[in-house]
Scaffold this active site. Structure first.
Site, PDB file in Angstrom:
ATOM      1  CB  SER A  33      -4.615   3.537  -4.076  1.00 38.17           C
ATOM      2  OG  SER A  33      -5.132   3.919  -2.849  1.00 38.17           O
ATOM      3  CG  HIS A  64     -10.292   3.347  -3.003  1.00 46.47           C
ATOM      4  ND1 HIS A  64     -10.038   2.108  -2.472  1.00 46.47           N
ATOM      5  CD2 HIS A  64      -9.133   4.023  -2.943  1.00 46.47           C
ATOM      6  CE1 HIS A  64      -8.774   2.046  -2.098  1.00 46.47           C
ATOM      7  NE2 HIS A  64      -8.203   3.203  -2.366  1.00 46.47           N
ATOM      8  CG  HIS A  86      -8.863   3.406   3.260  1.00 44.68           C
ATOM      9  ND1 HIS A  86      -9.622   3.626   2.142  1.00 44.68           N
ATOM     10  CD2 HIS A  86      -7.673   2.907   2.828  1.00 44.68           C
ATOM     11  CE1 HIS A  86      -8.915   3.264   1.068  1.00 44.68           C
ATOM     12  NE2 HIS A  86      -7.738   2.827   1.451  1.00 44.68           N
ATOM     13  CE1 TYR A  88      -8.466   7.647   3.756  1.00 45.41           C
ATOM     14  CE2 TYR A  88      -6.752   5.996   4.076  1.00 45.41           C
ATOM     15  CZ  TYR A  88      -7.586   6.706   3.247  1.00 45.41           C
ATOM     16  OH  TYR A  88      -7.558   6.487   1.898  1.00 45.41           O
ATOM     17  CD  GLU A  89     -12.790   5.547   3.167  1.00 49.22           C
ATOM     18  OE1 GLU A  89     -13.722   5.969   2.471  1.00 49.22           O
ATOM     19  OE2 GLU A  89     -12.359   4.382   3.088  1.00 49.22           O
ATOM     20  CB  ALA A 116      -0.931   2.444  -2.953  1.00 52.45           C
ATOM     21  CG  MET A 217      -2.415   5.409   5.343  1.00 56.50           C
ATOM     22  SD  MET A 217      -3.057   6.967   4.734  1.00 56.50           S
ATOM     23  CE  MET A 217      -1.526   7.923   4.540  1.00 56.50           C
ATOM     24  CB  SER A 218      -5.367  -0.238   3.643  1.00 58.70           C
ATOM     25  OG  SER A 218      -4.375  -0.714   2.753  1.00 58.70           O
ATOM     26  CG  ASN A 241       5.102   7.227  -1.505  1.00 62.12           C
ATOM     27  OD1 ASN A 241       4.051   6.607  -1.676  1.00 62.12           O
ATOM     28  ND2 ASN A 241       5.579   7.490  -0.320  1.00 62.12           N
ATOM     29  CG  HIS A 257      -4.641  10.659  -3.203  1.00 56.86           C
ATOM     30  ND1 HIS A 257      -4.447   9.430  -2.609  1.00 56.86           N
ATOM     31  CD2 HIS A 257      -5.823  10.566  -3.846  1.00 56.86           C
ATOM     32  CE1 HIS A 257      -5.465   8.645  -2.878  1.00 56.86           C
ATOM     33  NE2 HIS A 257      -6.317   9.302  -3.630  1.00 56.86           N
TER      34      HIS A 257
HETATM   35  N1  HPA Z   1       2.560   6.342   3.633  1.00 52.45           N
HETATM   36  C1  HPA Z   1       1.382   5.804   3.979  1.00 52.45           C
HETATM   37  N2  HPA Z   1       0.520   5.312   3.092  1.00 52.45           N
HETATM   38  C2  HPA Z   1       0.867   5.338   1.796  1.00 52.45           C
HETATM   39  C3  HPA Z   1       2.098   5.888   1.373  1.00 52.45           C
HETATM   40  C4  HPA Z   1       2.977   6.410   2.347  1.00 52.45           C
HETATM   41  O1  HPA Z   1       4.078   6.907   2.048  1.00 52.45           O
HETATM   42  N3  HPA Z   1       2.151   5.753   0.021  1.00 52.45           N
HETATM   43  C5  HPA Z   1       0.989   5.141  -0.363  1.00 52.45           C
HETATM   44  N4  HPA Z   1       0.223   4.900   0.712  1.00 52.45           N
END
Ligand code: HPA
Length: 286
Positions: A33, A64, A86, A88-89, A116, A217-218, A241, A257
């Site tokens: 990302s 992406h 991903h 989740y997609e 990320a 998530m990857s 974050n 996001h």
């Molecule tokens: N959690 C999961 N995936 C992420 C996060 C998060 O806080 N930040 C960026 N990708």
């Protein structure tokens, strides 16, 4: 959409891509990302959209792009994924690993994965970079594993030992480069969750108790597939974050996001310098 990957699919996709490469790649890179700008520094870049590659699917996520870019970066013949797939997609873990197998088939020996991630270690701040030393592949442990199903020995062994998942020598190159550039480099364990919802406070405490330093998530499916195929792997997380960032009353899901992408934008030049420096060091390592 295929959820199972077989050797013929990989061969076919690789044969198509081979005719559209500008180099014989040694290093494969997955740009997460907000990190896709790194392709700007590739000499003689040759992009190929995922949608044009047989059996390949496109990334549906904002930020992406969805293409392979081959070329030379700091003397290294590279193939980059500008945007990843991903879990989740809705793609199977095996499908998420498909492009890694294709790049391996094209000759890549090293995989550099970036992502990320949310920081879990109390010392981490948004904008930090973390060298991934190990991972917790939570969907994989729960059965969403890219190597589940019949094993084709041409990819790798039935019961692969993926240890060490992240290559100690490549980690050392990254540390040396960070030191040379005076960049603070964190290190730690990356926990992969399925997503797409961000973690609840209880889930954050749970992951922390498991020993995770960052969550995303990857990455883990790609790394397992690469290790199965005998690639050496380097992983770097951009901490976008930390807990609490997303827990205000006026929280706006779009804002979450967006923050992930914005912090990415700011840290991209640092990340890019670090990775290109590591590529130079890989050249002399050869
Ligand atoms: N959690 C999961 N995936 C992420 C996060 C998060 O806080 N930040 C960026 N990708």
């Amino acid at each position: 959409m295929a959820s199972v990957v077989n050797y013929e699919m990989v061969e076919y996709a690789a044969a198509y891509l081979e005719g559209r490469l500008s180099v014989h790649p040694r290093v494969a890179m997955v740009l997460g990302s907000g990190l896709s700008d790194l392709t700007d520094q590739v000499a003689d870049p040759l992009p190929v959209d995922y949608g044009d590659v047989p059996h390949m699917v496109t990334s549906t996520v904002q930020g992406h792009q969805g293409r392979f870019v081959s070329g030379t970066l700091r003397g290294q013949p590279v193939i980059m994924m500008q945007g990843r797939l991903h879990f989740y997609e809705g793609y199977s873990a095996a499908m998420v690993g498909f492009p890694i197998r294709v790049m391996r088939h094209l000759g890549a020996e090293i995989l550099v994965v970036t992502n990320a991630a949310g920081g879990l270690h109390p010392d981490f701040q948004a904008g930090d970079l973390m060298c991934i030393t190990d991972h917790l592949f939570l969907p994989g442990l729960a059965g969403h594993h890219p190597l589940r199903g019949p094993n084709d020995e041409r990819f790798g062994p039935r019961f692969p030992d993926v240890t060490p998942p992240y290559d100690p020598d490549l980690q050392r190159l990254l540390r040396e480069e960070a030191h040379a550039q005076d960049v603070t480099l964190r290190k730690g364990v990356y926990a992969m969750v399925a997503g797409p919802s961000y973690e609840t406070p209880a889930e954050i405490r749970f992951l922390r108790a498991l020993g995770a330093d960052a969550v995303g998530m990857s990455t883990a499916p790609e790394v397992v597939v690469a290790r199965h195929a005998g690639m050496r792997v380097l992983g770097v997380s951009l901490i976008t974050n930390v807990p609490g960032d997303f827990s205000t009353d006026d929280q706006d899901p779009e804002a979450m996001h967006k923050q992930v992408l914005t912090v990415g934008e700011h840290a991209v030049p640092t990340m890019a310098r670090l990775l290109t420096g590591v590529l130079s060091r890989m050249t002399s390592e050869k």
